[in-house]
Design an enzyme around this catalytic site. Structure first.
Site, mmCIF file in Angstrom:
data_model
loop_
_atom_site.group_PDB
_atom_site.id
_atom_site.type_symbol
_atom_site.label_atom_id
_atom_site.label_comp_id
_atom_site.label_asym_id
_atom_site.label_seq_id
_atom_site.Cartn_x
_atom_site.Cartn_y
_atom_site.Cartn_z
ATOM 1 N N GLU A 1 9.162 5.336 6.953
ATOM 2 C CA GLU A 1 9.365 5.331 8.400
ATOM 3 C C GLU A 1 9.324 6.734 9.007
ATOM 4 O O GLU A 1 8.799 6.933 10.101
ATOM 5 C CB GLU A 1 10.729 4.695 8.741
ATOM 6 C CG GLU A 1 11.153 3.535 7.876
ATOM 7 C CD GLU A 1 10.292 2.299 8.016
ATOM 8 O OE1 GLU A 1 9.736 2.074 9.094
ATOM 9 O OE2 GLU A 1 10.181 1.542 7.029
ATOM 10 N N LYS B 1 2.568 12.692 -4.060
ATOM 11 C CA LYS B 1 1.229 12.303 -3.607
ATOM 12 C C LYS B 1 1.276 11.044 -2.753
ATOM 13 O O LYS B 1 0.758 11.014 -1.634
ATOM 14 C CB LYS B 1 0.312 12.088 -4.815
ATOM 15 C CG LYS B 1 -1.153 11.887 -4.460
ATOM 16 C CD LYS B 1 -2.019 11.883 -5.714
ATOM 17 C CE LYS B 1 -3.493 11.883 -5.380
ATOM 18 N NZ LYS B 1 -4.343 11.962 -6.585
ATOM 19 N N GLY C 1 0.815 -1.199 0.000
ATOM 20 C CA GLY C 1 0.000 0.000 0.000
ATOM 21 C C GLY C 1 0.850 1.250 0.000
ATOM 22 O O GLY C 1 0.345 2.365 0.105
#
Length: 733
Positions: free
Chosen positions: A700, A628, A464
């Site tokens: 992260e 994006k 994802g």
């Protein structure tokens, strides 16, 4: 005129339509006629042995094909010898159904295989297990004296931290505690094993590394060259898919024993029976001058681990690298408990260690009477103090400045409890984020097909994060093709070698390999275009031509062009495979992403309820391939950071050694009402060292520092310092 290049553009996800229309299939959505279904039976004690397993009531049900236990599992070659797992901790890895020993509550003790999933679950409820129960310990706070040195390569101490602390005009020694958290992705862990007529296996698994799972199965079950692992779509993982989870070997055991295809899906409660972010206790000491310049830092952490493995993460190193300080001492210990081994979870170590450091810096700022942002600027460092190396790029000052301007940091009241809106106390806090910009060896293949379509592939994963999209952008940009003429394939162990997809290293590693493969393919195309003696490209080198709009052209005469489709139709299928790994140029530099997080909270003075009302996150991550999808990653990290600060905690009943809130109704995570509008933006940063793309990765960094910024804002609002996460209203009151 050249067409716009896709690199750096905020493009929609190429896999988005498949996902929203339900055409993207996940590990538990691949079917075969007559397939069998497995249900895992878990232990109800935390330590002991299995005396008896009464499986007869389950086995007597029509449609139940097998009840697999340690007594009747097939022989497993790798159970008695060490085997490779790219994300394993030090020690002896957990082996499901190895013997009669119970090592933790929730341990799989049996697998029921039946004609339907419902029947398998019902049959499992009929199994009776008699235990010889032993004494267990699951409370970290009670075994601190038993902790041992972690097998981690800590930076050596520098200077004399103890002496500098004693003599520092400003000194503080806070202790922080973080809770255990579980990953809880939307997609549960599942493995669908298709048994082939020749005895080989095709496995659909929820994983962040198909080749890691392939190697694991080949070694453990002695199936060299007989396993193919597929994982084209992953419904979230956050680190939970780095190691093969136990449903995978259980499904393979059943498939081999029955010579039949089998699927095993874990329940939501069973998602709490393997790795997690460990509970930790951290003790810091900061010494500073009266102006707040750091003179000493000590950071000692104790984390929990299992009795069979030592799980380590980079937890305290950040305190030695983030700020300028000549006297630093770091320590890291582990306390074994009767629990499963922890596992990497988004920004492992940094999420915990930077939280403690950045809260301590806020406490230091308050003690020294210095603005928290100014304190960080006074202690800014262009070098990584742990290595002495300069950063390849570090636009953290710009993150501070631009983030503060957008947030309105100058409106912050220095004295706690100074801002109020009716019954609500308003506070503002900030923190720094940091994460290592890693690169791992990777390979990719680029193929130009006879219809002019480019197919690029590597055995990486997309949880994802947008991997499909950004790799398509990199390839399309390199070859001068529109996005719709490029396809990127991943999640197949038969594809080119790729590392585990984690650590914010996928774009840096696999993306660089994709770029290199495309550059090699460019040479193949030019060679093919030069085959005719009359070709206008004869004698030209690669630097003299360009690729744009699906055409090869001469740079000195852009009107001289040839369609890539025409070239490949004459030459036939063209392909190139390339490998990439970090070069020696990186050795002289420290490479990291950085961020500055600003948070506003509102605290109801009477009730103690906390609401995050504004967030600004400024991130410096080198070249951002797709702003994006990258901003989406940062937003997800911010949401999780708010959850870490205010909501998430896996609670354990230490009398039973068992998790109590192992479901999504009682394991609290933020919902829409908890999350304000947030502003995420990227600070421009050029880095020619980190990799050919200049990209550092963003998976992260979005979460690092968020919990600290929330905690610091709560102190600014209330004057109460809570050092134990999550900060719930009972602790605040």
């Amino acid at each position: 005129m050249n067409s716009p290049r896709p690199l750096g553009q905020p493009l929609d996800r190429v896999d988005g339509p498949l996902k929203v229309t339900g055409q993207a299939r996940y590990a538990a959505e691949f079917h075969q006629p007559g397939m069998l279904y497995g249900s895992v039976i878990s232990s109800t004690i935390a330590r002991g042995r299995v005396r008896t397993l009464d499986t007869h009531p389950a086995e007597s049900l029509p449609g139940v094909r097998l009840v697999l236990t340690h007594l009747n599992r097939p022989p497993i070659a790798g159970y008695d010898e060490p085997y490779e797992d790219a994300d394993a901790a030090d020690g002896s890895p957990f082996r499901p159904l190895y013997n009669d020993r119970v090592l933790y509550s929730g341990q799989p003790l049996a697998l029921v295989v039946a004609d339907s999933e419902e029947l398998a679950r019902y049959a499992g409820s009929l199994i009776r297990i008699d235990y010889e129960q032993g004494e267990h310990q699951t409370d970290l706070s009670l075994v601190l004296a038993e902790a041992h040195e972690a097998p981690a390569e800590l930076p050596p101490a520098r200077g004399d931290a103890e002496s500098a602390l004693r003599n520092a005009p400003v000194r503080l020694e806070p202790q922080y505690e973080t809770a255990a958290e579980h990953h809880n992705p939307m997609e549960m862990h599942a493995s669908t094993v298709f048994y082939q007529v020749d005895g080989s296996l095709v496995v659909h698994d929820k994983t962040q590394g198909v080749q890691n799972c392939q190697r694991y199965l080949e070694e453990v079950f002695d199936l060299k060259g007989q396993v193919r692992v597929l994982s084209p779509y992953v419904g979230g993982a956050f680190g939970s898919g780095l190691r093969p989870q136990y449903q995978l070997p259980l499904a393979v055991m059943a498939a081999l024993k029955l010579k039949h295809s089998v699927r095993v899906v874990l329940s939501r409660q069973q998602m709490f029976t393997f790795g997690y972010r460990p509970r930790t206790l951290q003790r810091l000491a900061l010494g500073a001058s009266a102006e707040g310049r750091l003179e000493a830092i000590t950071h000692h952490a104790i984390g929990q681990t299992s009795r069979f493995e030592d799980f380590t993460e980079h937890e305290v190193e950040w305190s030695g690298m983030l700020y300028r300080c000549d006297n630093v001492q770091l320590g890291y210990r582990l306390a074994p408990l009767d629990v499963y081994t922890p596992l990497d979870m988004r920004a492992p170590g940094a999420t915990i260690g930077v939280y403690a450091l950045e809260c301590a810096m806020d406490e230091l700022a308050h003690a020294a009477g210095v603005d928290p942002l100014e304190l960080r600027l006074r202690n800014y460092s262009d070098l990584n103090g742990n290595t002495g190396k300069p950063y390849s790029s570090k636009a953290l000052r710009e993150c501070y400045a631009q983030g503060a301007a957008r947030f309105g940091w100058t409106d912050r009241a220095a004295a706690p409890r100074s801002l109020r809106d009716g019954q609500e106390l308003i506070g503002m806090g900030m923190a720094t984020g940091v994460w290592e910009a890693m690169v791992m060896p990777a390979s990719a293949k680029a193929c130009l097909e006879e219809n002019g379509r480019l197919v690029v592939s590597s055995a990486t994963a997309d949880m994802g994060t947008g991997t499909y999209t950004v790799m398509t952008q990199i390839a399309a940009d390199a070859m001068g093709l529109p996005m719709e003429q490029v396809e990127f394939r991943l999640g197949d162990s038969n594809l080119s070698q790729a590392p585990l997809s984690g650590g914010s290293a996928t774009v840096s590693s696999v993306g660089s390999a994709v770029l290199k493969a495309c550059e090699l393919l460019q040479q193949r195309i030019l060679d093919a275009a030069q085959q005719s003696p009359a070709s206008p490209f004869t004698g030209l080198g690669l630097e003299q031509v360009g690729f744009d709009g699906g055409e090869l052209f001469v740079r000195s005469n852009p009107q001289t062009r040839a369609s890539l489709g025409q070239v490949v139709q004459v030459a036939g299928h063209l392909e190139a495979e390339a490998s990439f790994e970090a070069g020696e140029a990186r050795d002289d530099w420290s490479t990291s992403t950085h961020s500055a997080v600003f948070v506003e909270v509102r605290v109801d003075e009477a009730l103690g309820t906390i609401r995050v009302s504004r967030v600004v996150s400024a991130v410096a991550a080198g070249k951002v391939v797709n702003p994006k999808t990258a901003a989406n990653q940062i937003m997800g990290g911010v949401v999780w950071g708010i959850g870490q600060a205010l909501h998430e905690e896996t609670l354990i009943d230490h009398n039973l050694g068992r998790y109590m809130n192992h479901n999504l109704s009682e394991y609290h995570i933020p919902v829409n009402a908890d999350i304000p509008d947030m502003e995420v933006f990227f600070v421009e940063e050029q880095d020619d060292v980190v990799n050919p793309l200049g990209s550092k990765g963003v998976g992260e960094i979005g979460i690092v520092g968020v919990a600290a910024a929330v905690a610091n804002a709560i102190f600014n609002a209330t004057g109460t310092r809570v050092r134990d996460l999550p900060i719930t209203l009972d602790k605040l009151l």
